[in-house]
Design a protein around this motif. Structure first.
Motif, PDB file in Angstrom:
ATOM      1  N   GLU A 188      53.863  43.926  26.696  1.00 53.24           N
ATOM      2  CA  GLU A 188      52.538  43.685  27.242  1.00 53.24           C
ATOM      3  C   GLU A 188      51.538  43.193  26.204  1.00 53.24           C
ATOM      4  N   VAL A 189      52.033  42.385  25.275  1.00 57.62           N
ATOM      5  CA  VAL A 189      51.165  41.745  24.297  1.00 57.62           C
ATOM      6  C   VAL A 189      50.620  40.467  24.950  1.00 57.62           C
ATOM      7  N   PRO A 190      49.337  40.153  24.746  1.00 61.60           N
ATOM      8  CA  PRO A 190      48.815  38.935  25.350  1.00 61.60           C
ATOM      9  C   PRO A 190      49.632  37.708  24.940  1.00 61.60           C
ATOM     10  N   LEU A 222      43.634  28.082  34.376  1.00 59.02           N
ATOM     11  CA  LEU A 222      44.205  28.930  33.329  1.00 59.02           C
ATOM     12  C   LEU A 222      44.309  30.381  33.769  1.00 59.02           C
ATOM     13  N   SER A 223      43.622  30.739  34.854  1.00 59.11           N
ATOM     14  CA  SER A 223      43.730  32.130  35.290  1.00 59.11           C
ATOM     15  C   SER A 223      44.939  32.341  36.186  1.00 59.11           C
ATOM     16  N   GLY A 256      36.516  26.914  34.136  1.00 62.65           N
ATOM     17  CA  GLY A 256      35.899  28.240  34.122  1.00 62.65           C
ATOM     18  C   GLY A 256      34.904  28.406  35.261  1.00 62.65           C
ATOM     19  N   LEU A 257      34.222  27.316  35.629  1.00 66.08           N
ATOM     20  CA  LEU A 257      33.255  27.414  36.721  1.00 66.08           C
ATOM     21  C   LEU A 257      33.943  27.420  38.074  1.00 66.08           C
ATOM     22  N   ARG A 274      36.950  34.027  36.096  1.00 65.57           N
ATOM     23  CA  ARG A 274      37.922  35.100  35.829  1.00 65.57           C
ATOM     24  C   ARG A 274      37.768  36.211  36.839  1.00 65.57           C
ATOM     25  N   GLU A 319      37.712  39.754  37.525  1.00 63.52           N
ATOM     26  CA  GLU A 319      37.589  40.991  36.747  1.00 63.52           C
ATOM     27  C   GLU A 319      38.490  42.095  37.295  1.00 63.52           C
ATOM     28  N   GLN A 320      38.851  41.976  38.587  1.00 69.37           N
ATOM     29  CA  GLN A 320      39.682  43.023  39.175  1.00 69.37           C
ATOM     30  C   GLN A 320      41.094  43.003  38.602  1.00 69.37           C
ATOM     31  N   GLN A 346      43.441  44.432  30.190  1.00 70.76           N
ATOM     32  CA  GLN A 346      42.856  44.790  28.892  1.00 70.76           C
ATOM     33  C   GLN A 346      43.419  43.846  27.839  1.00 70.76           C
ATOM     34  N   GLY A 347      42.554  43.303  27.018  1.00 75.00           N
ATOM     35  CA  GLY A 347      43.024  42.396  25.981  1.00 75.00           C
ATOM     36  C   GLY A 347      43.334  41.023  26.510  1.00 75.00           C
ATOM     37  N   ASP A 348      42.965  40.736  27.755  1.00 71.92           N
ATOM     38  CA  ASP A 348      43.197  39.418  28.345  1.00 71.92           C
ATOM     39  C   ASP A 348      42.042  38.522  27.918  1.00 71.92           C
ATOM     40  N   ILE A 349      42.206  37.933  26.735  1.00 68.67           N
ATOM     41  CA  ILE A 349      41.076  37.163  26.232  1.00 68.67           C
ATOM     42  C   ILE A 349      41.480  35.725  26.108  1.00 68.67           C
TER      43      ILE A 349
END
Lengths: 707, 327
Positions: free
Chosen positions: B118-120, B262-263, B312-313, B317, B319-320, B324-327
């Motif tokens: 589970e590493v990004p 990208l999401s 991005g617009l 992203r 949020e639900q 964690q660490g999803d950067i």
């Protein structure tokens, strides 16, 4: 004792297993792995590379380290805020170019070159911050792209203006001093790194903006809900990182007096590896400047060392790749599993052989023989109460008890059908006592010793005692204050049952069985708290003897009652009065006939007694089985025992039906009745005692008749 | 009126990009002499073939909410190693098996670290890319560029033409077709979308999310190897410095600008084709106008930045389901 048992006793009682769990609860364990890596790296390369530790060599190699540290500190702050900044390499190169061009091409003074550098970093950082903070783009991919843009820009600029720099005759002593000089034997970049590290550390740990960064990194949504301006905070972290990289860029510009195509190349992966290897968490919230610095030293020593040892192209990338992958994986796994590991290793049982107890079976003819009297008790507050651990009555016959909701509930005399919340404290109010002035004092589990005045003002009296010298975790804090009693001089004697577990985890302490219970005294004159005795297996009830020369306290998991002398030849010492009872001892209170009442919270069982002699089995049990399948002490049958000053048992009461009062944690005699509480019960019981003095109250016995 | 409103409502990123590509194509046809010649058009499709193949591999990973930054390293280094082994006299089948094994292992490690540790993804593949480049360059090959042995099938592959069009174009189209069928019509292809859209929900449904994650990274690595072979075929050598070039960002550019969010969970083969067409036309036009490579990089990266901002617009992203660490 068999040889096997002796071995078990030595193994589990002499080797301090519990320390592993306590060390793991410390935040500094996060630093231990990077620090070890640091020591190993420096030692290895220091011994392999000749002249590594010589002064000149250190001065030169630390120049680069200083610049690199600036970049890593900036990146660390961004990572703490939950982001990442890969553009550091480009900012570094561009601001170096800004300084070089201002100084050499436009022939401006050094301070202006510095300002140009800073402005470059500020602007670049602001762009990143705007995109990620306010537009909420993904940090990694966005800074990756701004990194490429910056790099492309830099390459164009270097090709276009690089030659002009070479031809310039601009010169300045200040410029050369920053680039080559030392101050007190330490080069300027190192000074810059030290100052920035100190400032950043203080800001992160002790200032509002720093806390905001950590809060945002720890949990964005919570930070937003707490009113923190999340987007602005994120924005500022990137600006800060940009400025840090710009500072580093300025320093390298003065050092090299030029900017070439290689400037800042690969810096982003180097800095990222450094920050992660140092132990800063991806995703934010956990990390520190010190970790960043440790990572910076590790990475720089390693990469420079490999170059100086003559390894060829690609070796550095290989090592960095491995380092980054391993560090990130360890970080993620450690964060994820730390609490699991902690849960597994925290319970560290010890060996105890309980003494043979006299039977409490009905009809066995022993003084402990249980009767069914308590089942006749009439209920008070049935179904309304949850967890009245202790009960007490005031001079107007009103009844008070704590609940698991952190409240003190008052039932009104004479019929106890009406009730109200007398005071809300929080925690889990356990033992209760009235002092001379009618204040109700309570030991509140997980909080401390509290006082509630008759007009309901709650005051904290004590929440800590002195820390012992050998403790790993802070044992000054009271974790499970349990019961109290008040001496005529106003001193409050109370127990803190365990240093290892919080109040609601008392059952875990019974499995571990480690002797960490304490007897404490609170002095209202100066507000101090002292530890009188330490090292008992769950100290519980406390009661002043009728002559006030000593007090009794119970040791639950050892099923014993002790007497602690307050005056006389044995003052300050404790002796065991009753040992090897058949039940686990709880609160003790005075009886009207000069004897004492004591509650059994449960009865011993042969199976649990046996398990106490097998700590290895209990350890395996806590690790391999879900908690609801563990073997716990029996708390389905308790009772009330009456004993006298000599420690002889007078009578025993029980509830064999198990319906009304299975687990008894307290009882209080008042005007011929016994009021019974249980920490897991849904009522208070009222039982009429045959032959008891119908006028006796504890308030009169302690403080005299009402004046 | 009604029609134009419906048209505007249906104006998604893919269509915008397609229109822009057509516009640029039209402008180039009118403004650039020598653009609309058979030779130039063939060189356009040829230049986007390799890029497109890489983008296909990348797209599968991105649709499943990941990213593979090690693709270029795998592409260059695997082929370099393969050619080096051949040059050292190893039999072809053994060398091929060895290299293919290595490629599979890298893809597997990538996938394993992402799925099970589970590493990004971004860190895993950044690290593995650096490792692959560093390891092969320092341990296995002596110089930056490795040439294809003369007479080897890789060299012959580069010369194959059908209807005057180089073979890699057909390979690209075949791969695109296969990928299309996989993503659109097979159960496992649909699972990629589910896992990318909401991994937790997909896992709760009983979809083998983790093994499929591993599979995607393995697929990406194999695609990269294939693209590397084609590169070596057309250039008769492989230069490992390509790892430090902007090729990797071109791949991401093709995928993102084509409309693959990208999401995760969005886009398909068509988006890759559109993105690749736009980029191919643009690069070709810039080369004809004679913009230097440095400025081309600046322009490409700026476009990529705008593509990401638009992405991005359009696909903010979630949020639900963000981890964690999803950067």
């Amino acid at each position: 004792m068999t040889f096997r048992e002796r071995l078990q006793a030595w193994r589990y009682n002499l080797i301090p297993d519990h320390m592993i769990g306590e060390i793991l609860t410390k935040r500094w364990t996060d630093n231990a792995i990077p620090f070890l890596a640091l020591v190993i790296t420096v030692a290895t390369f220091g011994s392999v590379i000749p002249g590594f530790f010589q002064l000149y060599s250190l001065q030169e190699s630390t120049r680069q380290l200083g610049e690199f540290s600036l970049v890593v500190i900036g990146l660390t702050v961004v990572m703490l805020g939950g982001g990442i900044d890969l553009a550091v390499g480009s900012i570094f190169a561009l601001s170096a170019f800004a300084a070089v061009s201002t100084f050499f091409i436009f022939d401006q003074p050094v301070w202006l070159a510095f300002a140009a550098s800073m402005a470059t970093g500020l602007a670049f950082g602001a762009v990143n911050g705007y995109l990620i903070g306010f537009l909420r783009l993904r940090a990694f991919i966005t800074t990756l792209v701004t990194f490429i843009i910056g790099r492309a820009l830099y390459d164009i600029l270097v090709v276009a203006f690089g030659s002009k720099v070479q031809l310039s005759f601009a010169q300045s002593d200040t410029w050369d001093y920053i680039g080559d000089g030392t101050f007190l034997g330490i080069s300027i970049p190192v000074w810059a790194a030290i100052v920035l590290a100190l400032v950043t550390h203080v800001a992160l740990t002790r200032s509002r903006p720093g806390w905001h960064v950590l809060a945002v990194g720890g949990s964005r949504r919570s930070a937003h809900n707490a009113g923190i301006q999340v987007r602005l905070t994120v924005f500022l972290t990137y600006v800060f990182s940009g400025v840090c990289s710009a500072g580093a860029g300025f320093l390298i510009a003065t050092r090299l007096s030029g900017a070439g195509p290689g400037t800042g190349h690969g810096l982003e992966i180097l800095a990222l590896t450094a920050a992660v290897v140092g132990g800063n968490s991806l995703g934010g919230g956990r990390g520190s400047v010190v970790k960043g610095l440790m990572g910076a030293i590790i990475v720089l020593v390693m990469t420079n060392g490999l170059i100086r040892l003559g390894y060829g192209t690609g070796t550095n990338q290989m090592v960095l790749g491995i380092l980054l992958a391993v560090a990130v994986t360890i970080d993620i796994r450690w964060l994820k599993n730390r609490h699991k590991v902690l849960n597994e290793v925290y319970v560290a049982p010890v060996y105890l052989r309980m003494g043979e107890a006299q039977s409490a079976v009905p009809g066995s003819g022993t003084p402990y023989e249980l009767t069914n009297r308590l089942s006749e008790a009439e209920p008070i507050g049935l179904g309304e109460l949850e967890g009245p651990e202790d009960v007490i009555l005031d001079r107007d016959d009103n009844l008070y008890c704590g609940t698991r909701h952190g409240e003190i509930v008052r039932f009104f005399a004479p019929d106890y059908t009406r009730s109200e919340v007398f005071a809300h404290i929080g925690g889990f109010p356990l033992g209760l006592a009235f002092d001379r002035n009618g204040n109700l004092l309570s030991c509140v589990g997980a909080m401390g010793l509290y006082s509630i005045s008759p007009d309901r003002v709650v005051t904290k009296l004590s929440a800590e005692t002195h820390r012992s010298y050998t403790s790993i975790v802070d044992d000054a804090r009271l974790r499970d204050p349990n019961d109290l009693d008040i001496a005529p001089d106003g001193k409050v004697y109370f127990t803190d049952s365990t240093k290892r577990y919080d109040a609601h985890d008392w059952a875990l302490d019974s499995i571990e069985n480690r002797a960490t219970g304490r007897l404490l005294v609170y002095d209202p004159k100066d507000g101090s708290t002292r530890t009188l005795l330490d090292g008992y297996r769950y100290t519980n009830g406390v009661c002043m003897a009728h002559d006030n020369k000593s007090l009794f306290f119970s040791e639950s998991w050892a099923c014993r009652i002790h007497r602690y002398w307050l005056e006389g030849p044995k003052a300050g010492t404790a002796e065991c009065v009753i040992r090897d009872m058949p039940g686990y001892t709880d609160n003790i209170n005075r009886a009207s006939d000069g004897t004492y009442w004591m509650a059994w919270l449960g009865m011993r069982t042969p199976s649990f007694d046996l398990s106490l002699r097998h700590p290895g089995m209990r350890k395996r049990m806590t690790r391999r089985l879900p908690q609801d399948e563990w073997l716990f002490p029996n708390i389905n049958t308790g009772g009330v025992v009456k004993f006298n000053d000599d420690g002889e048992i007078v009578r025993t009461y029980g509830d064999l039906s198990g319906l009304a009062h299975p687990m008894v944690t307290s009882m209080r005699e008042h005007k011929g009745y016994l009021y019974i509480g249980g920490i897991l019960n849904n009522r208070v019981g009222r039982y009429r005692i045959d032959g008891a003095d119908p006028t006796w109250t504890a308030n009169d016995a302690y403080w005299g008749k009402r004046s | 009126m009604n029609g134009s409103r419906a048209f505007l409502r249906n104006l998604n990123q893919e269509r915008i990009v397609f229109i822009v590509a057509v516009l640029i194509f039209g402008a180039a046809v009118i403004g650039l002499p020598g653009f609309l010649t058979a030779a130039n058009l063939i060189s356009i499709v040829r230049s986007i073939a390799v890029l497109g193949i890489l983008a296909l591999g990348m797209s599968v990973v991105i649709i499943g909410r990941g990213i593979d930054l090690s693709m270029v390293a795998v592409m260059a280094m695997s082929v370099a190693w393969y050619l080096q082994l051949l040059g050292d006299g190893m039999p072809d089948h053994m060398a091929l098996a060895l290299v293919l094994g290595g490629v599979l292992v890298i893809g597997f490690i990538n996938g394993f670290l992402v799925a099970y540790a589970e590493v990004p993804a971004i860190f895993v593949t950044l690290a593995s890319g650096a490792f692959v480049f560093g390891y092969v360059r320092s341990q296995l090959i002596p110089s930056d560029a490795v040439a294809v042995p003369s007479g080897h099938w890789v060299e012959l592959l580069g010369g194959v033409r059908y209807l005057g069009i180089p073979i890699e174009v057909f390979l690209f189209l075949a791969l695109a077709g296969a990928m299309f069928v996989f993503l659109r019509f097979t159960k496992w292809g649909r699972y990629v979308y589910y896992a990318g859209d909401n991994p937790v929900a997909a896992r709760n449904m009983g979809i083998p999310v983790r093994p499929m994650l591993v599979l995607r990274y393995v697929l990406a690595a194999v695609t990269a190897f294939l693209a590397g072979l084609l590169t070596a075929a057309s250039l008769h050598s492989i230069n490992t410095r390509v790892v430090n070039s902007t090729l990797l960002y071109d791949i991401v550019l093709v995928a993102v600008i084509g409309g693959i969010g990208l999401s995760g969970g969005k886009g398909g083969v068509r988006n890759v084709l559109v993105g690749a067409a736009l980029i191919g036309i643009m690069l070709n036009a810039m080369t004809i106008i004679d913009i230097s490579l440095l400025y081309q990089n600046l322009i490409k990266s700026t476009i990529l930045l705008f593509a990401i901002i638009v992405d991005g617009l359009l696909n903010p992203r979630d949020e639900q389901t963000a981890q964690q660490g999803d950067i």
